[in-house]
Design a protein around this motif. Structure first.
Motif, mmCIF file in Angstrom:
data_model
loop_
_atom_site.group_PDB
_atom_site.id
_atom_site.type_symbol
_atom_site.label_atom_id
_atom_site.label_comp_id
_atom_site.label_asym_id
_atom_site.label_seq_id
_atom_site.Cartn_x
_atom_site.Cartn_y
_atom_site.Cartn_z
ATOM 1 N N SER A 1 0.832 -1.207 0.000
ATOM 2 C CA SER A 1 0.000 0.000 0.000
ATOM 3 C C SER A 1 0.864 1.252 0.000
ATOM 4 C CB SER A 1 -0.906 -0.011 1.232
ATOM 5 O OG SER A 1 -1.011 1.277 1.775
ATOM 6 N N LEU A 2 0.417 2.211 -0.774
ATOM 7 C CA LEU A 2 1.137 3.474 -0.893
ATOM 8 C C LEU A 2 1.265 4.165 0.464
ATOM 9 C CD1 LEU A 2 0.643 5.898 -3.760
ATOM 10 C CD2 LEU A 2 0.271 6.811 -1.512
ATOM 11 N N LEU A 3 0.215 4.031 1.250
ATOM 12 C CA LEU A 3 0.192 4.677 2.562
ATOM 13 C C LEU A 3 1.238 4.049 3.479
ATOM 14 C CD1 LEU A 3 -1.662 6.942 3.476
ATOM 15 C CD2 LEU A 3 -3.048 5.250 4.639
ATOM 16 N N VAL A 4 1.308 2.733 3.421
ATOM 17 C CA VAL A 4 2.275 2.021 4.260
ATOM 18 C C VAL A 4 3.693 2.435 3.884
ATOM 19 C CG1 VAL A 4 3.261 -0.261 4.752
ATOM 20 C CG2 VAL A 4 0.778 0.039 4.674
ATOM 21 N N THR B 1 4.625 5.185 2.500
ATOM 22 C CA THR B 1 4.892 6.573 2.882
ATOM 23 C C THR B 1 5.199 6.672 4.379
ATOM 24 O OG1 THR B 1 3.442 7.285 1.104
ATOM 25 C CG2 THR B 1 3.963 8.897 2.779
ATOM 26 N N TYR B 2 4.430 5.933 5.194
ATOM 27 C CA TYR B 2 4.711 5.952 6.630
ATOM 28 C C TYR B 2 6.064 5.314 6.925
ATOM 29 C CZ TYR B 2 0.510 8.078 8.462
ATOM 30 O OH TYR B 2 -0.461 8.992 8.786
ATOM 31 N N VAL C 1 -1.293 11.766 -1.529
ATOM 32 C CA VAL C 1 -0.984 11.296 -0.175
ATOM 33 C C VAL C 1 0.472 11.588 0.206
ATOM 34 C CG1 VAL C 1 -0.811 9.274 1.297
ATOM 35 C CG2 VAL C 1 -2.725 9.503 -0.259
ATOM 36 N N THR C 2 1.382 11.246 -0.690
ATOM 37 C CA THR C 2 2.799 11.348 -0.340
ATOM 38 C C THR C 2 3.235 12.778 -0.036
ATOM 39 O OG1 THR C 2 3.182 9.396 -1.666
ATOM 40 C CG2 THR C 2 5.110 10.660 -1.041
ATOM 41 N N LEU D 1 1.967 13.914 3.314
ATOM 42 C CA LEU D 1 2.500 13.325 4.539
ATOM 43 C C LEU D 1 3.984 13.586 4.763
ATOM 44 C CD1 LEU D 1 0.641 9.898 4.667
ATOM 45 C CD2 LEU D 1 0.193 11.940 6.008
ATOM 46 N N ALA E 1 -2.466 14.472 8.516
ATOM 47 C CA ALA E 1 -3.327 13.333 8.848
ATOM 48 C C ALA E 1 -3.265 13.100 10.351
ATOM 49 C CB ALA E 1 -2.850 12.086 8.102
ATOM 50 N N GLN F 1 -0.411 11.272 12.021
ATOM 51 C CA GLN F 1 0.945 11.834 11.976
ATOM 52 C C GLN F 1 1.481 12.315 13.334
ATOM 53 O OE1 GLN F 1 0.585 14.447 8.498
ATOM 54 N NE2 GLN F 1 2.783 14.186 8.252
#
Lengths: 286, 352
Positions: free
Chosen positions: A108-111, A113-114, A219-220, A223, B217, B220
């Motif tokens: 996942s893109l979110l994963v 990025t985190y 998203v990126t 964040l 978010a 964060q």
């Protein structure tokens, strides 16, 4: 049309389902969007006027284009050698290397990025390692700025550059390189005069694909970016679901699309000019 | 002949497919069933699962009305549904009271029947003619426990980077930040509204260079606190509480927090309006709200819910009487009136 249709006409009918899909889910909404940007509520230029008179919107559009351009360029510089390696090594080795490119696709893109936050933060793995090695004494600002946006986006977009390049390069006959060297070209010259021009369709496909996807990134940059790194997709989303100003959202989207078309046209023009110079009068494959 | 048959077959099966699609899209709607069901559109995830347990199942048992749960909370979609006349939801979540106000003004919501929904124990600000508070949360000052004694206790101290050194973060949205900014500049919490916008931005100018991250978010700030990326940050209380429950040593300063709430509303033209009212009356009962708050730390608006909760747990919630007193409730009327102007100025200010 007479029945039965000629053989090839039958084949043409096969595109009908996908064509219908494109018209229904792409062309129609696009036309609606265009009309929404001009007719919300009645015929008006106000949405475009707002876009071009309030400085922050143009600034965000400009930032979006600049980030997308820089990311595309860097992705290309990083991706080309990888694709070259994949295409020119033995296929058994390539079979081992290819998953390394594709696996990030499945995360996942979110994963991802985190994960960059954990790696690049003030007390992240990279900074701790560099401090432990004594290379730096203060943590570097690797994230929550433009650098973070570049790193995050390049990582996500690399497969979109490498795969089209690889697909084209794999079909290049490597004996041509040997032939060039037989005729006296050094390896560098053989690469630039023979291999690179033959890989151009992949170069175009990869760059265009990455650039287009980068334009819509959301998203990126949100964040891992800094306060200046606002991209237009974030702005459009705000207009649609927070302010419900669909006319303005449509105007922003149409402007982005127009800017993208303009740049792609320019890109094509430059490329064709370059090709003319390289005396390669073909388009697509030789 | 063979061709024709195949063509006919194709045509008829395409027709069948079309009818099937039509049914799936809900065109031939079974109106008989309408009175015994209610379609609830709330956020999904953990909260959705908790709702099934504490709201939907007991409601079905008590009333015999079947709850159909969808999870597609989107203000734009509400507008699209009502304006196109194809209203699928009977109750929907609205992210803030500002959305209730805007939707009510545009005629996208039904007025709530407060003869069915009892309001005696409810927090006054959460009750609106067209919406009722669903879940409360706060934007609060959060910090790691290791900095206890060396950390800001209010926004004036958060702004004081000399006396309280440390990396700072704030949200990248104007709401709550403007409130913090004027309180940092000396405006007492009960005088925050109407916000003096110029004063707020002058105050923000002083802190801008010291904000390391403008978070976008909710996850964060929690992540950054547990990583040690920042020392002091504004954050949503639920995220910090989640960290605490995992044993991460972080804490919340409730003082001068800004309290927000999401709401429930009934879309204009909802097919099961009566059932929707009953549903809202049921879910705002203190025992139900307490049962929900036990699982998801976003309480509803019934003050009596704390009678059903252990105080050692209740103290972590934003509407716990002690915490409620220390905070400022977001004035959504002010925000609706000023949002466009403020947002524009904020974007301009932040990206420069």
């Amino acid at each position: 049309m007479p029945w039965p249709l000629p053989r090839t006409a039958h084949l043409h009918l096969l595109v009908l389902p996908s064509l219908t899909l494109v018209v229904v889910v792409f062309i129609y909404p696009l036309v609606r969007f265009l009309s929404l940007s001009l007719f919300d509520p009645t015929l008006t230029w106000s949405h475009y006027e707002k876009m071009f008179t309030v400085p922050v919107y143009l600034r965000i559009l400009w930032t979006t284009l600049r980030i997308s351009f820089a990311v595309t360029l860097m992705t290309f510089v990083l991706g080309y050698p990888v694709a070259f390696l994949l295409a020119t090594t033995k296929s058994s080795k390539a079979a081992l290397l290819l998953p390394l490119v594709v696996v990030p696709f499945w995360t996942s893109l979110l994963v991802r990025t985190y994960a960059w936050m954990v790696l690049l933060g003030r007390r992240g793995v990279v900074n701790e390692l560099l401090i432990w090695m004594g290379l730096i004494s203060q943590p570097l600002a690797l994230i929550y700025n433009r650098l973070g946006v570049y790193i995050g986006m390049i990582h996500i977009l690399l497969p979109f550059m490498i795969l089209p390049l690889y697909a084209v390069m794999r079909r290049i006959d490597l004996t041509l390189l040997r032939a060039a060297q037989n005729l006296g070209a050094g390896p560098v010259r053989a690469f630039w005069r023979v291999f690179f021009p033959l890989s151009l369709p992949g170069v175009v496909a990869g760059n265009v694909l990455v650039f287009i996807i980068a334009l819509g990134f959301f998203v990126t940059p949100a964040l891992v970016g800094g306060r200046e790194d606002r991209m237009i997709a974030m702005l459009i989303a705000d207009q649609i679901s927070t302010y419900l100003d669909w006319g303005f959202a449509a105007a922003l989207a149409v402007s982005l699309l127009a800017a993208a078309f303009l740049l792609l046209g320019l890109y094509r023009f430059v490329l064709l000019a370059w090709r003319g110079w390289a005396r390669l009068a073909w388009f697509g494959r030789p | 002949m063979g061709q024709a048959t195949r063509r006919e077959f194709l045509r008829s099966s395409a027709g069948a497919a079309l009818v099937g699609t039509a049914a799936a899209l809900g065109w031939p709607r079974d109106t008989e069933a309408a009175s015994s069901e209610v379609v609830i559109n709330y956020s999904g995830g953990d909260a959705g699962e908790a709702m099934r347990e504490v709201y939907f199942n007991p409601f079905e048992k008590e009333t015999g009305i079947k709850v159909i749960f969808t999870s597609d909370v989107d203000f734009g979609k509400l507008k699209a549904m009502v304006t196109s006349g194809n209203v699928e939801w009977d109750v929907t979540e609205l992210e803030g009271l500002d959305e209730v106000i805007i939707a009510a003004k545009n005629g996208w919501l039904e007025p709530l029947d407060y003869k069915v929904i009892k309001t005696d124990d409810l927090i006054r600000e959460g009750v609106h003619p067209y919406g009722i508070a669903l879940a409360y949360y706060s934007t609060v000052l959060a910090y790691p426990k290791r900095l206890e004694g060396k950390r800001p206790e209010n926004w004036a101290q958060f702004w004081d980077v000399k006396k309280f050194p440390g990396a700072r973060a704030l949200g990248s949205y104007p709401w709550a930040n403007l409130e913090f900014a004027v309180m940092a500049d000396g405006v007492p919490p009960n005088k925050v509204y109407p916000i003096d916008i110029d004063r707020a931005f002058r105050s923000l100018d002083r802190i801008k260079a010291h904000i390391k991250v403008w978070w976008k978010a909710g996850a964060q700030p929690a992540q950054m606190l547990s990583d040690g990326e920042v020392d002091f940050t504004s954050a949503w209380n639920g995220r910090i509480f989640a960290l605490q429950q995992k044993g991460v040593p972080v804490a919340i300063e409730w003082n001068q927090g800004v309290l927000h709430f999401s709401s429930s509303g009934i879309p204009k033209g909802a097919k099961n309006k009566e059932n929707a009212m009953k549903f809202l009356a049921f879910t705002t009962r203190p025992d139900r709200e307490a049962a929900f708050a036990k699982v998801i730390p976003y309480p509803g608006l019934n003050r009596s819910l704390y009678k059903y909760l252990d105080p050692s747990y209740g103290v972590n919630l934003p509407t716990y009487p002690e915490n409620l007193k220390k905070q400022v409730t977001q004035n959504y009327d002010w925000w609706v009136k000023n949002r466009e102007k403020v947002d524009l100025r904020w974007n301009e200010w932040l990206t420069k």
